[in-house]
Design an enzyme around this catalytic site. Sequence first.
Site, PDB file in Angstrom:
ATOM      1  N   SER A 171     -25.700 -33.702  37.884  1.00  0.00           N
ATOM      2  CA  SER A 171     -25.478 -32.259  37.918  1.00  0.00           C
ATOM      3  C   SER A 171     -26.682 -31.501  38.467  1.00  0.00           C
ATOM      4  O   SER A 171     -26.546 -30.389  38.968  1.00  0.00           O
ATOM      5  CB  SER A 171     -25.150 -31.744  36.514  1.00  0.00           C
ATOM      6  OG  SER A 171     -26.197 -32.049  35.610  1.00  0.00           O
ATOM      7  N   HIS A 181     -31.168 -27.282  33.640  1.00  0.00           N
ATOM      8  CA  HIS A 181     -30.745 -26.794  34.952  1.00  0.00           C
ATOM      9  C   HIS A 181     -31.477 -25.490  35.267  1.00  0.00           C
ATOM     10  O   HIS A 181     -32.160 -24.937  34.420  1.00  0.00           O
ATOM     11  CB  HIS A 181     -29.235 -26.600  34.977  1.00  0.00           C
ATOM     12  CG  HIS A 181     -28.479 -27.883  34.802  1.00  0.00           C
ATOM     13  ND1 HIS A 181     -28.159 -28.380  33.569  1.00  0.00           N
ATOM     14  CD2 HIS A 181     -28.005 -28.778  35.700  1.00  0.00           C
ATOM     15  CE1 HIS A 181     -27.504 -29.523  33.702  1.00  0.00           C
ATOM     16  NE2 HIS A 181     -27.409 -29.799  34.998  1.00  0.00           N
ATOM     17  N   ASP A 202     -29.339 -23.908  27.776  1.00  0.00           N
ATOM     18  CA  ASP A 202     -29.605 -24.900  28.818  1.00  0.00           C
ATOM     19  C   ASP A 202     -31.028 -24.708  29.310  1.00  0.00           C
ATOM     20  O   ASP A 202     -31.349 -23.716  29.970  1.00  0.00           O
ATOM     21  CB  ASP A 202     -28.600 -24.703  29.963  1.00  0.00           C
ATOM     22  CG  ASP A 202     -28.822 -25.676  31.126  1.00  0.00           C
ATOM     23  OD1 ASP A 202     -29.772 -26.473  31.074  1.00  0.00           O
ATOM     24  OD2 ASP A 202     -28.023 -25.631  32.084  1.00  0.00           O
TER      25      ASP A 202
END
Length: 555
Positions: free
Chosen positions: A276, A529, A526
Amino acid sequence: MKSVSFKEWQKTSYPKALLSIIASVGGLALFLLLASTLLVSQPIGSTIRGYFYGVNGPRKLDSESSLNLSAAESDHIVQPFVEGDKSNVTAFADHQSEVNDGSKLDESGEGDSKGTLIERAKNETSESGQVESENLEDKRDSMNTLLPDKSFEGSASVASGDKPTVLTESVDSSAAVTNLSQPNVAEAVGSSPGDTYVAECDLYHGKWIHDAAGPLYRNDSCPIITQMQNCQGNGRPDKDYENWRWKPSQCDLPRFDARKFLELMRGKTLAFIGDSVARNQMESMLCILWQVEAPKNRGNKKMQRYYFRSTSTMIVRIWSSWLVHQTSEPFDYAPAGVTKLHLDAPDEGFMEYITEFDVIVLSSGHWFAKQSVYILNNEIVGGQLWWPDKSRPKKIDNIEAFGISVETILTTMGTHPNYTGITIVRSFSPDHYEGGAWNTGGSCTGKERPLEGKFVENGFTNIMHEKQVNGFNRAVEKKTNKSKIKLMDITEVFSYRHDGHPGPYRSPDPNKITKRGPDGKPPPQDCLHWCMPGPVDTWNELVFEIIRRESFDGQ
């Protein structure tokens, strides 16, 4: 009839002849001027430029027929995002980004009856809080992002010592070809006219400096940002994290020039392969390029493909969570359902395409925190979050397995007889969970500026980086083909950017929790990312510079 003397005839004839000649020459000059103007302005100019650049026509990968695309798929053009649409939740026919509310795990299953997925991961969760699976009946290119279900193993105990030596040049690879204006100095691509810098300076040691010019795009000027990375669209109140540039100590890293990049990549294909985080970087690249040209979506069930007509440039993304061969079938005493990783075999899901790619950017590492069984030489040698027989000693752990996987895939690419491209290995991307892991109170809430001075060491990041570099070096020593292998060592550089993650701003839900509760616990977030726009865009400036240094075929 009156006769005309010779002298009188001369007086009347010469001026007429001279005027006729002048008129003819003037007419010819005017015709040539008009013809030249037409040739330069019409499409034939592109043909002439293509001849001098030595551009080939579209290759097998770019052929709709070779990938069995329907007319509707091949003609679908993703339109630019309409400025002013505040939702930023795009719903293109072939590309959607689903949004999680940050409080539940959205587990999507396989999309079709045959189990064919772009991201071949059923109910698989990534370590930052994102899942990567594709429902092909309803959407082909959506990215669902979730929190994982397991924590890192082995992150507490880390061996200390000197950092590994990095072989940044592949064996037998030629030196970078540059047009030097003076010894060891080259013009900076994408910089102001006249700027120069040392052509081969170290790009990975320097500092972050404030940049008043701002980001390369806005969150509302790019239609394909995965919603969980759209920090501004999700209500993040601060914005200064967008305004920092990386400044190497010995030179300047040029600001990304989208038109120059497309020209450099004329007729070429750039592929992002991995997890990802690879998707995060690919979307950043597309957002930058989208500011000068909206690409044509030529994606299919096997890969995302975006085609830029002006230069026949293709940007590709292929999902491969571990980069090595994986299966869920039973193996020895490992039952069905548990992922088995064959650490000595590459993922054939993308290996079959590498000869069609001119540049490949690899991203891996974080999925080695997930449950899996490690197989080497047809023998179970270890496992992560799975080991049923305590009487059997593990030969390797997840960290060692990662290093082996890096060596495997790079050796396979570096010895492939028909692969001649540039392989860029982006080093392990650091996370910034402070005060715990993702599921034990870790947080990056309230980080608004890059760290200054020394950053807090992350033991797990350090050891993963070390294993990756060691695997890289071993593969470089085994390389036999004409390809090039480059390490883009961003780990230390981005350890300073604790401000660049979405944190709790993962959803546009206006009622989402963004602050610690009365018990002091932070909200789900998160911290792996990267926001878009944000620090991740610098990765693509580094990719641009690596490609420029290599100068395809010496052009």
